[in-house]
Scaffold this active site. Structure first.
Site, PDB file in Angstrom:
ATOM      1  N   ASP A 101      60.410  68.875  37.319  1.00 12.81           N
ATOM      2  CA  ASP A 101      60.078  67.711  36.496  1.00 12.81           C
ATOM      3  C   ASP A 101      60.536  66.444  37.199  1.00 12.81           C
ATOM      4  OD1 ASP A 101      62.842  68.381  36.051  1.00 12.81           O
ATOM      5  OD2 ASP A 101      62.847  67.197  34.209  1.00 12.81           O
ATOM      6  N   GLU A 166      65.352  68.951  33.981  1.00 13.45           N
ATOM      7  CA  GLU A 166      66.555  68.371  34.587  1.00 13.45           C
ATOM      8  C   GLU A 166      66.696  66.906  34.213  1.00 13.45           C
ATOM      9  OE1 GLU A 166      69.539  66.707  37.076  1.00 13.45           O
ATOM     10  OE2 GLU A 166      67.481  66.025  37.039  1.00 13.45           O
TER      11      GLU A 166
HETATM   12 ZN   LIG Z   1      66.996  65.695  40.556  1.00  5.63          ZN
END
Ligand SMILES: [Zn+2]
Length: 476
Positions: A101, A166
């Protein structure tokens, strides 16, 4: 500057792998550009479909590399991509972590070209995610691809965990790790989501700080009181809060909460020498912020205070009248947000207990004081002389011709603590982005040379880990 080391004593570079990497230069660059064209922004609901497309892209690549048990795991939010290449009986097993992501792209007008139209020009990839973290994920895939093309099996067992949250808190990952400990049995974790030091100095991040975040509430009465009628007879919550906050830290920069430093692992002389040898200029750091003076815990350098020592900071406070002009009241209540950055082996829950006790002790009479835990994260630290850190250092030295520097980051990568505290694994933070790479900002870039060399470091790391005597316990 870093020294150049004498010829590495280690294994020769694998010529077949090198030839395969040479032959695949264009294809590997194109793979990163293709991956970076997928707008996998975890924070924005309208990109949910793109998140799945990116996860499938990664899963397909893993299948193409002969990984088994490849799965796009559904979570409450975005999928986790899992897969294994376990072909080295008796060799160590590494969990490999990257994230697919990326951050949102606004402000779009500051990008040189459209953020989802990445390009490679003048030795740089430019586009959202090329450094953080898609480029690093592609390096891991490319390293394997080159080994396959050279007819080699990876000499260590690899378990891949590529997550999609994340940039959004990793909540799904923590739950999934807890529920899948057996699928993650390993000897170490390699996380590639960090970078180099000051410009382009190869680095291994050995420490990340944790956090304990709390709120202090001081209550006097249901409503504000007239300061002429009641002043001098009741406790003022804002004054009381100031008394409490002032007690937390001394003029020497030391936190005064009893027990606060009990579990702090002291810096060794070697750690301190290593930090002192880094090319870091206090004055340039001060000017760049900019502030009039630097402060810190007495007895420690700026760089030591920046990443290797715990801190305590008031993040916000509010009470009473805040409008223009004057209002003569004794505020009904006062509040502060207080957080501490923690280092190994401090425990956020234990630090909170100590804070709560101390606040109750120093709180003036006549008000009700409550301390509430908001959230916490564990610190992490892998020793510089740990065999896995040293294997990574040899891999860097073999490819870059210089010894890496060892750095400690003041912030946190929470997933690191998850691998250390939930799975008990030593972690190698091996990343190839440069500090100035515009991660999270417009015109994010990745140096082509680091993309090429980083891939070779990864190949070399697997060989170095396989060669560690006494490591490789087969996974249980
Ligand atoms: Zn990162």
């Amino acid at each position: 500057m870093t020294e150049t080391f004498p010829a590495p004593e280690a294994m020769p570079i694998d010529l077949d792998v090198e030839a395969a990497l040479d032959a695949s230069r264009e294809a590997r660059a194109e793979a990163l550009l293709e991956f970076a064209r997928i707008p996998s922004v975890s924070a924005l609901p309208e990109h949910a479909g793109d998140m799945r497309t990116a996860a499938e892209w990664v899963a397909n690549r893993l299948r193409g590399l002969g990984a088994t048990d490849v799965e796009v795991v559904d979570t409450e939010l975005h999928p986790i991509v899992y897969g294994r290449i376990h072909e080295a009986d008796g060799a160590p097993t590494a969990v490999v972590y990257c994230h697919y992501d990326v951050q949102p792209v606004d402000p779009v007008e500051l990008w040189e070209t459209a953020p989802w139209d990445p390009f490679l020009r003048d030795g740089r990839f430019v586009g959202r995610g090329v450094a953080d973290d898609k480029g690093q994920l592609v390096m891991h895939l490319s390293a394997l691809e080159a080994m396959r093309a050279a007819g080699r099996r990876p000499p260590v067992n690899l378990t891949f965990v590529f997550e999609g949250e994340e940039e959004y808190g990793s909540e799904s990952l923590y739950r999934w790790i807890d529920a899948n400990r057996d699928r993650l049995a390993a000897d170490l974790a390699v996380i590639s989501d960090t970078g180099f030091f000051e410009g382009n100095i190869p680095a291994i991040t050995v420490g990340l700080r944790g956090i304990m975040y709390a709120q202090i509430d001081v209550e006097l009465s249901p409503v504000d009181l007239h300061s002429g009628m009641y002043g001098g007879t009741v406790q003022n919550p804002a004054n009381a809060l100031a008394t409490i906050l002032a007690a937390l830290k001394g003029p020497d920069g030391r936190v005064r909460i009893p027990g606060f430093y009990d579990d702090v692992e002291p810096l060794t002389q070697e750690d301190r020498d290593g930090l002192a040898a880094l090319p870091f200029d206090d004055e340039a750091y001060r000017e760049a912020i900019p502030v009039s003076a630097l402060v810190g815990e007495t007895g420690f350098t700026v760089l030591e205070n920046k990443g290797s020592r715990p801190t305590l900071d008031v993040n916000g406070m509010w009470s009473g009248f805040q409008g223009e002009g004057a209002k003569t009241i004794i505020p009904a209540h006062a509040h502060a947000k207080v957080s501490t950055r923690l280092v190994a082996h401090q425990d956020p829950a234990k630090v909170f207990d100590a804070l709560q006790r101390f606040v109750a002790e120093v709180a003036p009479p006549g008000v009700t004081v409550t301390t509430t835990y908001l959230h916490g994260g564990d610190p992490s630290h892998t020793h510089t002389d740990h065999p896995v850190t040293q294997a990574a250092a040899r891999a860097i030295r073999a490819v870059y011709g210089v010894d890496p520097v060892y750095i400690r980051e003041g912030g946190s990568i929470p997933v690191t603590a998850a691998f250390t505290s939930q799975l008990g694994l030593p972690v190698v933070l091996l990343g190839f982005a440069q500090p100035a790479c515009n991660a999270h900002a417009p015109n994010e870039w990745l140096d082509l040379d680091n993309f090429e060399r980083g891939t070779r470091v990864i190949v070399r790391l697997w060989d170095e880990l396989a060669a560690i005597p006494g490591e490789g316990q087969p996974p249980t």
